[in-house]
Scaffold this motif. Structure first.
Motif, PDB file in Angstrom:
ATOM      1  N   ALA A 117      42.554  44.414  32.453  1.00  0.00           N
ATOM      2  CA  ALA A 117      42.464  44.526  33.917  1.00  0.00           C
ATOM      3  C   ALA A 117      43.715  43.950  34.579  1.00  0.00           C
ATOM      4  N   LEU A 118      44.243  42.859  34.035  1.00  0.00           N
ATOM      5  CA  LEU A 118      45.466  42.269  34.575  1.00  0.00           C
ATOM      6  C   LEU A 118      46.657  43.206  34.440  1.00  0.00           C
ATOM      7  N   ARG A 119      46.741  43.915  33.331  1.00  0.00           N
ATOM      8  CA  ARG A 119      47.833  44.882  33.164  1.00  0.00           C
ATOM      9  C   ARG A 119      47.726  45.986  34.212  1.00  0.00           C
ATOM     10  N   ARG A 123      31.376  35.815  39.057  1.00  0.00           N
ATOM     11  CA  ARG A 123      32.760  36.064  39.470  1.00  0.00           C
ATOM     12  C   ARG A 123      33.232  37.441  39.008  1.00  0.00           C
ATOM     13  N   MET A 124      32.876  37.813  37.783  1.00  0.00           N
ATOM     14  CA  MET A 124      33.253  39.137  37.271  1.00  0.00           C
ATOM     15  C   MET A 124      32.612  40.246  38.094  1.00  0.00           C
ATOM     16  N   LEU A 183      41.663  37.391  38.690  1.00  0.00           N
ATOM     17  CA  LEU A 183      41.679  37.736  37.266  1.00  0.00           C
ATOM     18  C   LEU A 183      42.391  36.652  36.448  1.00  0.00           C
ATOM     19  N   ILE A 184      43.491  36.141  36.989  1.00  0.00           N
ATOM     20  CA  ILE A 184      44.213  35.066  36.295  1.00  0.00           C
ATOM     21  C   ILE A 184      43.335  33.826  36.173  1.00  0.00           C
ATOM     22  N   SER A 185      42.589  33.551  37.240  1.00  0.00           N
ATOM     23  CA  SER A 185      41.676  32.403  37.204  1.00  0.00           C
ATOM     24  C   SER A 185      40.608  32.583  36.129  1.00  0.00           C
TER      25      SER A 185
END
Length: 461
Positions: free
Chosen positions: A433-435, A198-199, A169-171
Motif C-alpha cells: 500500500a505504501l508503494r 486503524r486499518m 500507513l507509515i505509522s
C-alpha cells in the motif's frame, strides 16, 4: 531536457493578445537575438536586471519588424518549468503569431509537445504529479463543477489527503515492525483490535474517495433531462427554447417526433444532456411504436424527467395520474401553454398529488417564455441537490487505480489480521500500500506513464 521548447500558450484564433512561451537553456539567446529596445538588441545583463518585469520592446527577425511586444523573463529555477522561461506577448493575430513562432524556431527552439511545459515543471520539482494533472483538468473543465473540483486539486487537496494516507500507513508499518523486532522485550504495543480499527479507517477512506470521485465524474460527464409526455404537449417547442435553436420539428400533427433527439447544454455550469422524446400514445404505426419504446427507456434512465401537459385542453387528472404514476415521483410536471389556459386548469387542485407522489409543477408558456425562469430554477436545484460536492476530491484514472490498490491491500491486511496471521505476513500488504501511495503523488519512473499523462494536455501548457 537540454532542448529549448516553444509554443503558442493562448487559444488559437484572433484575440487582443497572443502569448508565445519559450523554456530551456537557449531562452536568453533567443530573446537577445529577436528583441530590440531603442534600436539595440536586449542584452543578457538587461534581462537579468529586469527579470519578472514587463519589458516593452520590438520583435525583429532578420531585419524585419514583426510587432511591438511585452516580454517577460523568468530565470531558472524560479519559473513555471524550473528552467529559463520567456513569454512573448504579441498582438493576437494568428498569422503574426505563426510567423513569430517560426522565427523563434529558427533561432534555437523546437516545437513543444503536448503538456511538455508542465511535464518539465514536474520533472524539475516545481509541481507534484497530482498538481500537474489538476492543471490539465483546470484548462479543459467543461462545467463549473469540474472547474471547482480541479481548483481544489491545484491547491493541493488531493496531495494533502494522499500525504495523510501515507503518514497513517507509515505509522501502521512502524508499529508492526516494532512488534516484530522487539517481540521479546517487555514493551507495550497497541492491541490487535486497535490496529484493525486503524486499518479499516484507512480502507474506508480510500473507498469513500473512490465512490465520491465516481459520483462527481458522472455529474461532470452529464446529467440527463428527458422531455416526456403525450403528443402535442410542447416537448419539441420547449426543447428548442432551452437550447436556443430549432432542433426539433414542431407540428400540430401527432407523432411528428418518431425517435428521441438529444442535445448537450450547460445550465449555470451544469452540463446537461437534454432529450426530446416521441409523444406517448396508443398507435398502430410500427415505427412510432419503436420510438415510443425508446422514449420510455430514456425516461426511465433519466436524472430528471420533465413531463409535459397541455393546459389549454381539458385534462382528466385521474386518468393522467394512473397513466404516469410510476414516472411522476421525482419529476417536474411542466404545465405548458399558460398563455391560453383552459378554464378547468387550476394548479392548486394538484396539491394532494404533488405531495403524495413527490413531484413539482412548473407553469410555462413556450410561446411567451412565461414561467421559464421558474422551470430552470427547479431543474437546477433538482440536479444540484443530488450532487453536493463539498467533500469530494476528483481522481484521475491513474490516481483511482492506485487508491483502489491501496484499499485492496488494506482489506487483505484486515483479513489476515482477523485470521490471526502474524505481523510479518500482513505487514507485506502495508508495504505494498505504501508503494502505491508513492505513485499517487508522483514517484513515477516510467517514461511511458508520464508520456500518457501529459499527452492529454494542450500544446503550450
Amino acid at each position: 531536457m537540454i532542448d529549448t521548447i516553444a509554443a503558442l500558450s493562448t487559444a488559437s484564433g484572433p484575440g487582443a493578445i497572443g502569448i508565445l512561451r519559450v523554456s530551456g537553456r537557449n531562452t536568453i539567446n533567443i530573446a537577445t537575438t529577436l528583441l530590440f529596445k531603442n534600436g539595440q538588441n536586449l542584452t543578457e545583463s538587461y534581462l537579468q536586471e529586469h527579470k519578472r518585469s514587463a519589458i516593452f520592446c520590438d520583435f525583429i527577425f532578420e531585419g524585419k519588424p514583426f510587432d511591438q511586444i511585452v516580454f517577460l523573463f523568468f530565470p531558472a529555477p524560479n519559473s513555471y518549468t524550473g528552467e529559463d522561461l520567456g513569454e512573448f506577448h504579441l498582438h493576437g493575430n494568428p498569422i503574426l503569431l505563426k510567423k513569430a513562432l517560426e522565427a523563434i524556431f529558427q533561432t534555437g527552439a523546437r516545437p513543444a509537445g503536448h503538456g511538455e511545459f508542465t511535464k518539465r515543471a514536474f520533472l524539475n520539482g516545481k509541481l507534484s504529479l497530482t498538481g500537474a494533472e489538476a492543471i490539465g483538468r483546470l484548462i479543459e473543465a467543461r462545467s463549473r463543477y469540474e472547474l471547482e473540483l480541479s481548483q481544489k486539486n491545484v491547491f493541493g487537496e488531493l496531495t494533502k489527503l494522499s500525504s495523510k494516507i501515507r503518514s497513517d500507513l507509515i505509522s501502521l508499518k512502524a508499529e508492526c515492525e516494532a512488534e516484530i523486532d522487539f517481540s521479546t522485550e517487555d514493551l507495550t504495543f497497541e492491541s490487535l483490535e486497535q490496529r484493525k480499527v486503524r486499518m479499516i479507517a484507512l480502507r474506508d477512506l480510500c473507498s469513500s474517495l473512490l465512490q465520491n470521485s465516481e459520483r462527481a465524474e458522472k455529474l461532470i460527464l452529464q446529467s440527463t433531462v428527458v422531455l416526456f409526455g403525450a403528443p402535442n404537449t410542447g416537448k419539441s417547442s420547449l426543447m428548442n427554447l432551452l437550447i436556443g435553436k430549432d432542433r426539433s420539428i414542431i407540428s400540430d400533427i401527432p407523432g411528428t417526433t418518431r425517435d428521441y433527439i438529444a442535445e448537450d447544454i450547460t445550465l449555470d455550469g451544469l452540463p446537461i444532456r437534454l432529450v426530446d422524446t416521441a409523444g406517448v400514445r396508443e398507435t398502430s404505426d410500427k415505427i412510432e411504436i419503436l420510438g415510443i419504446e425508446r422514449s420510455e427507456r430514456e425516461a426511465d434512465s433519466a436524472n430528471v424527467r420533465l413531463i409535459l401537459i397541455d393546459i389549454s385542453q381539458p385534462l382528466n387528472k385521474k386518468n393522467f395520474i394512473d397513466a404516469y404514476r410510476n414516472r411522476l415521483p421525482g419529476s417536474i410536471l411542466v404545465a405548458n401553454k399558460t398563455d391560453i389556459p383552459h378554464p378547468d386548469w387550476n394548479r392548486n387542485d394538484w396539491k394532494e398529488e404533488t405531495k403524495s407522489l413527490s413531484f413539482q409543477i412548473a407553469e410555462v408558456s413556450c410561446k411567451t417564455k412565461q414561467g421559464l425562469g421558474e422551470l430552470l430554477s427547479l431543474l437546477k436545484n433538482r440536479l444540484s441537490a443530488k450532487e453536493a460536492l463539498e467533500d469530494v476530491v476528483l481522481l484521475e484514472e491513474r490516481q483511482s487505480f492506485h487508491i483502489r490498490a491501496i484499499r485492496n491491500h488494506l482489506a487483505e491486511a484486515v483479513g489476515l489480521l482477523e485470521s490471526s496471521a502474524p505481523a510479518e505476513i500482513y505487514i507485506q500488504e502495508i508495504n505494498s500500500a505504501l508503494r502505491e501511495i508513492g505513485e499517487v503523488n508522483g514517484r513515477v519512473d516510467n517514461e511511458e506513464i508520464l508520456g500518457r499523462i501529459f499527452s492529454k494536455f494542450c500544446v503550450g501548457k
